[in-house]
Enzyme design. Structure first.
Site: not given
Length: 287
Positions: A93, A191
């Protein structure tokens, strides 16, 4: 004897496409570019063929068990094995993305960790002696990115199993849903957690492979550098070709190599201490 075969997931663009291009030039066997979107995958293959490269395509959505099983069956029937697997498919993202963090955590962990592990479970039974596996990690996948000392200790434990790792990573997703992930010692980046999961999984996988050393199967986690791709919003000093160099190095390691094996590899092909308190700069514009 069956022809050798190499597979790259998420191979239709960016680093994945550059890895496919490099394997076509350096690997003595068939190279499969795989992608979730068949049209985009076929378009990428056509680009490579216009360069005179011999590349094959097969649709593969790593988030689909059915797709994985179809591809596994194809490899079994046509090659009876697998020699190189580059696990490149992943999502990230953007920093300014307004998607709730709990959703980001769930989707990022699912694609980057859970389904990479599922891909390995599906395809590892096909690995032939001297096979090479490359798990694309990141500088974000260095253990120092995890603030909590207890979590770092769990992730780096030499007795950690894949099952225990998966439960630990899923506990981050649950904490993100509760809004307590940072308080509990996790990173505030889904992440970073997903790529730490990939790094830790790599070490577990090598320990399992080492139980039968005669097979000489090697898996490494690789940080490709800060590369100009869609994922990085085309920032960073490295080209996709430069970012592909370390993954290609690990994919093409010679038989019975002593190192790297189950290591965390930097963009410049150096082995980096995954548990160290400091890490080298994550990128460079020097080749």
């Amino acid at each position: 004897m069956s022809r050798k075969v190499a597979v790259v997931t998420g191979g239709n663009k960016g680093i994945g496409l550059a890895v496919v291009r490099g394997l076509c030039r350096r690997f003595d066997g068939d190279v499969f570019l795989t992608a979730r979107d068949a049209a985009r995958g076929e378009a990428a293959v056509e680009q490579l063929r216009q360069l005179g490269l011999n590349v094959k395509f097969h649709q593969l959505d790593i988030c689909s068990d059915e797709s994985l099983n179809v591809f596994k069956k194809y490899l079994e029937e046509n090659y009876n094995g697998l020699d190189v697997l580059v696990n490149n498919a992943a999502i990230a993202f953007k920093i300014k993305d307004s998607t709730p963090f709990a959703v980001q955590a769930k989707e990022t962990i699912y694609t980057n960790y859970t389904r990479l592990a599922a891909t390995c479970r599906a395809l590892f039974p096909l690995l032939r002696p001297h096979a090479r596996v490359v798990n694309l990690s990141s500088s974000s996948g260095h253990l120092s990115r995890i603030p909590g000392e207890q979590i770092r200790a769990q992730l780096s434990s030499p007795s950690l199993t894949e099952e225990a790792l998966t439960e630990l990573i899923q506990s981050f997703v649950r904490a993100a849903e509760e809004g307590t992930h940072f308080k509990k010692g996790w990173s505030d980046s889904a992440y970073e957690v997903s790529k730490n999961g990939v790094s830790a999984l790599t070490f577990i996988q090598q320990r399992e492979f080492d139980k039968d050393p005669q097979q000489d199967i090697v898996v490494n986690a690789v940080h490709p550098g800060w590369v100009r791709t869609d994922m990085s919003s085309h920032s960073g000093p490295l080209t996709p070709e430069q970012g592909a160099e370390a993954p290609l190095f690990c994919a093409l390691l010679p038989p019975n190599v002593s190192a790297p094996r189950g290591a965390y590899i930097w963009w410049d092909k150096q082995i980096v201490d995954w548990t160290g308190s400091t890490i080298p700069p994550p990128q460079s514009n020097k080749s």
